[in-house]
Design a protein around this motif. Structure first.
Motif, PDB file in Angstrom:
ATOM      1  N   ASN A   5      39.095  43.913  50.134  1.00 47.99           N
ATOM      2  CA  ASN A   5      39.370  43.589  48.738  1.00 47.99           C
ATOM      3  C   ASN A   5      39.346  42.079  48.537  1.00 47.99           C
ATOM      4  O   ASN A   5      39.816  41.324  49.398  1.00 47.99           O
ATOM      5  CB  ASN A   5      40.740  44.140  48.331  1.00 47.99           C
ATOM      6  CG  ASN A   5      40.770  45.649  48.298  1.00 47.99           C
ATOM      7  OD1 ASN A   5      39.735  46.273  48.062  1.00 47.99           O
ATOM      8  ND2 ASN A   5      41.915  46.242  48.538  1.00 47.99           N
ATOM      9  N   PRO A   6      38.793  41.616  47.405  1.00 43.24           N
ATOM     10  CA  PRO A   6      38.771  40.165  47.156  1.00 43.24           C
ATOM     11  C   PRO A   6      40.169  39.634  46.924  1.00 43.24           C
ATOM     12  O   PRO A   6      41.052  40.339  46.413  1.00 43.24           O
ATOM     13  CB  PRO A   6      37.902  40.040  45.888  1.00 43.24           C
ATOM     14  CG  PRO A   6      38.035  41.365  45.209  1.00 43.24           C
ATOM     15  CD  PRO A   6      38.174  42.382  46.305  1.00 43.24           C
ATOM     16  N   SER A   7      40.398  38.374  47.298  1.00 39.74           N
ATOM     17  CA  SER A   7      41.698  37.760  47.102  1.00 39.74           C
ATOM     18  C   SER A   7      41.867  37.353  45.649  1.00 39.74           C
ATOM     19  O   SER A   7      40.896  37.127  44.915  1.00 39.74           O
ATOM     20  CB  SER A   7      41.848  36.522  48.005  1.00 39.74           C
ATOM     21  OG  SER A   7      40.933  35.516  47.588  1.00 39.74           O
ATOM     22  N   LEU A   8      43.127  37.247  45.226  1.00 37.95           N
ATOM     23  CA  LEU A   8      43.420  36.837  43.850  1.00 37.95           C
ATOM     24  C   LEU A   8      42.900  35.430  43.594  1.00 37.95           C
ATOM     25  O   LEU A   8      42.345  35.134  42.519  1.00 37.95           O
ATOM     26  CB  LEU A   8      44.936  36.903  43.600  1.00 37.95           C
ATOM     27  CG  LEU A   8      45.408  36.470  42.205  1.00 37.95           C
ATOM     28  CD1 LEU A   8      44.775  37.345  41.137  1.00 37.95           C
ATOM     29  CD2 LEU A   8      46.923  36.523  42.121  1.00 37.95           C
ATOM     30  N   GLY A  10      40.337  34.006  45.014  1.00 37.11           N
ATOM     31  CA  GLY A  10      38.884  34.084  44.871  1.00 37.11           C
ATOM     32  C   GLY A  10      38.471  34.606  43.506  1.00 37.11           C
ATOM     33  O   GLY A  10      37.536  34.081  42.883  1.00 37.11           O
ATOM     34  N   ILE A  11      39.174  35.638  43.016  1.00 26.88           N
ATOM     35  CA  ILE A  11      38.839  36.204  41.700  1.00 26.88           C
ATOM     36  C   ILE A  11      39.036  35.170  40.609  1.00 26.88           C
ATOM     37  O   ILE A  11      38.156  34.934  39.766  1.00 26.88           O
ATOM     38  CB  ILE A  11      39.701  37.449  41.431  1.00 26.88           C
ATOM     39  CG1 ILE A  11      39.340  38.571  42.406  1.00 26.88           C
ATOM     40  CG2 ILE A  11      39.515  37.922  39.994  1.00 26.88           C
ATOM     41  CD1 ILE A  11      40.245  39.770  42.306  1.00 26.88           C
ATOM     42  N   VAL A  12      40.224  34.523  40.613  1.00 28.76           N
ATOM     43  CA  VAL A  12      40.515  33.541  39.565  1.00 28.76           C
ATOM     44  C   VAL A  12      39.577  32.344  39.660  1.00 28.76           C
ATOM     45  O   VAL A  12      39.074  31.844  38.647  1.00 28.76           O
ATOM     46  CB  VAL A  12      41.991  33.089  39.666  1.00 28.76           C
ATOM     47  CG1 VAL A  12      42.275  31.952  38.686  1.00 28.76           C
ATOM     48  CG2 VAL A  12      42.919  34.259  39.382  1.00 28.76           C
ATOM     49  N   ARG A  14      36.519  32.192  40.874  1.00 28.67           N
ATOM     50  CA  ARG A  14      35.173  32.536  40.395  1.00 28.67           C
ATOM     51  C   ARG A  14      35.123  32.602  38.871  1.00 28.67           C
ATOM     52  O   ARG A  14      34.138  32.159  38.259  1.00 28.67           O
ATOM     53  CB  ARG A  14      34.737  33.868  41.004  1.00 28.67           C
ATOM     54  CG  ARG A  14      34.292  33.760  42.454  1.00 28.67           C
ATOM     55  CD  ARG A  14      33.588  35.024  42.902  1.00 28.67           C
ATOM     56  NE  ARG A  14      34.500  36.148  42.933  1.00 28.67           N
ATOM     57  CZ  ARG A  14      35.217  36.500  43.997  1.00 28.67           C
ATOM     58  NH1 ARG A  14      35.145  35.791  45.099  1.00 28.67           N
ATOM     59  NH2 ARG A  14      36.005  37.556  43.950  1.00 28.67           N
ATOM     60  N   ARG A  15      36.168  33.136  38.264  1.00 24.51           N
ATOM     61  CA  ARG A  15      36.169  33.233  36.801  1.00 24.51           C
ATOM     62  C   ARG A  15      36.306  31.864  36.156  1.00 24.51           C
ATOM     63  O   ARG A  15      35.666  31.594  35.126  1.00 24.51           O
ATOM     64  CB  ARG A  15      37.303  34.159  36.353  1.00 24.51           C
ATOM     65  CG  ARG A  15      37.050  35.613  36.762  1.00 24.51           C
ATOM     66  CD  ARG A  15      38.137  36.542  36.311  1.00 24.51           C
ATOM     67  NE  ARG A  15      37.846  37.914  36.724  1.00 24.51           N
ATOM     68  CZ  ARG A  15      38.660  38.947  36.484  1.00 24.51           C
ATOM     69  NH1 ARG A  15      39.803  38.749  35.849  1.00 24.51           N
ATOM     70  NH2 ARG A  15      38.318  40.160  36.888  1.00 24.51           N
TER      71      ARG A  15
END
Length: 450
Positions: A5-8, A10-12, A14-15
């Motif tokens: 699962n992607p890390s938080l 990494g998600i934030v 990238r956005r």
């Protein structure tokens, strides 16, 4: 292979990168449109940037101002062959002394008269539309002397307009926004890491939870509100699971005790009956009593109090169990020995270790023919083993997800289940070595409890 699962973070990240790039593109588009559709603003910007570039070639040689453009500068303002348009340049002092000029009559047509004092900036439109046809100049001071750099561009043959536009975007937009973009990314990652630090503490606490401790809970202090709700929900789940496990333990223990009394009464009545069928029933009841005792032992192992752990000697425990079970072993036509190779004290629950060794000895007695030799060995080191020279484990229990340990014959393998459960409570490692007609050796290594 399942993807992690992607890390938080990494998600934030990238956005933020995506939205920042989109914002930069939109802002660049707005600035481009603002300059592109305003010819006056763009032509002023062009003249200011180009005259400033030309002014870098003004030098002072022994108190005399000169204009010495290098090769790159000459090439930049040289009109390209095969293109419509022209570029005219003149550099003069405020008094009208010409330092450099690449034109004659064109200079008189497009530039200010030499008799006019050098203004700080001037511009005029030669022809409307794009590419630009403009003329203008800007004053620069060298050693206290004002110098006017004048430039006339006809149909912009060298694309100065695009150069000025890109230069303005780079200086006014790309560099500042890139710095802000890096700052926002760094601040966001740092903020998320700081906010998730209590979560990392909760993860470590979850990994360290002792399954024997029904009151264990995850810490919820300094948690972000949304994550605190999740942790609280997990703690409520742990409480419900703890209650369920406790109820199951009480049920297992109670049912074993409740059945034991009527079984004992039934055996007493059967002993008064002189019939072979009564003896068969007594043997069945003995087997049932043995299963009940194992169920009680298993329930006792599942209801362990962490405070019951203490430092004890495996050698002492092994010797006591061997001594107490010897009459039972001899009565069944087997022999038992004890060998001590030296063990260091370990942190265990002595009663459970005794129960485990007793189960291993009883299994060796039950599943082997008369004359079998059983050896209980302690050491060397923090380990204990029970070995026999019998027929081997021909009916080794296998684990069933619904029923636990089941033998191929269909019987419950509670003895081995108890051994594995007690070993797990002590983080001990169980190893089984068996072969048909060569016996069985089961070793429990308590190195983790040393």
């Amino acid at each position: 292979m399942k993807r992690a699962n992607p890390s938080l973070i990494g998600i934030v990240a990238r956005r933020i990168v995506a939205f920042s790039l989109l914002a930069m593109a939109l802002q660049i588009g707005v600035v481009f449109a603002d300059y592109w559709f305003d010819d006056d603003k763009l032509s002023v910007l062009l003249l200011q940037q180009e005259t400033e570039t030309l002014s870098r070639a003004i030098a002072n040689r022994g108190g005399v101002l000169t204009y010495e453009p290098d090769h790159e500068l000459r090439e930049r303002y040289l009109a390209r062959h095969g293109r419509d348009g022209a570029i005219y340049l003149r550099v003069r002092t405020a008094s009208g002394s010409v330092l450099f000029s690449n034109c004659a009559t064109e200079c008189a047509a497009h530039f200010l008269p030499l008799s006019i004092n050098a203004p700080s900036f001037w511009k005029r439109l030669i022809a409307p539309g794009k590419p630009f046809s403009i003329a203008g100049g800007q004053s620069f001071e060298r050693d206290g002397v004002p110098v006017l750099v004048e430039l006339a561009i006809l149909k912009d043959p060298n694309g100065f307009m695009y150069s000025a536009l890109l230069h303005e975007m780079f200086d006014s937009m790309i560099v500042p926004m890139t710095l802000m973009f890096c700052l926002v990314i760094g601040a966001t990652i740092w903020s998320i890491r700081s906010a998730l630090r209590p979560v990392a503490v909760a993860v470590k606490a979850a990994d360290a939870i002792d399954p024997r401790d029904s009151g264990a809970r995850l810490p919820a202090t300094r948690m972000p509100l949304e994550i605190e709700r999740l942790v609280s929900a997990v703690n409520r789940l742990l409480a419900r699971v703890g209650d369920l496990i406790q109820s199951q333990k009480v049920f297992s223990s109670s049912i074993a005790h409740e059945i034991r009394t009527p079984v004992s009464i039934a055996k007493m009545e059967l002993s008064r009956i002189a019939d072979p069928r009564a003896r068969n029933a007594e043997r069945d009841l003995d087997a049932l009593t043995h299963i009940l005792e194992q169920l009680t032992s298993l329930a006792r192992a599942d209801a362990v109090d962490p405070s019951a752990y203490q430092r004890a000697s495996l050698s002492v425990i092994g010797a006591e169990v061997t001594e107490t079970t010897a009459p039972f072993v001899f009565h069944q036509g087997k022999s038992i020995e004890f060998a001590d190779h030296g063990t260091a004290p370990v942190t265990v629950i002595p009663a459970l270790v005794e129960n485990m060794l007793r189960n291993l000895i009883e299994n060796a007695v039950k599943h082997n023919p008369p004359g079998t030799r059983i050896v209980v060995t302690c050491g060397p080191g923090p380990q204990v083993s029970v070995e026999d020279n019998g027929k081997g484990l021909v009916d080794l229990p296998e684990h069933n997800d619904d029923l636990g340990y089941i033998k191929r014959s269909g019987q419950l393998g509670l003895g081995l289940k108890i051994v594995h459960r007690i070993s797990a409570l002590h983080k001990a490692r169980v190893s089984i070595a068996t072969a048909p007609d060569q016996g069985t050796k089961i070793t429990i290594d308590f190195s983790a409890a040393a």
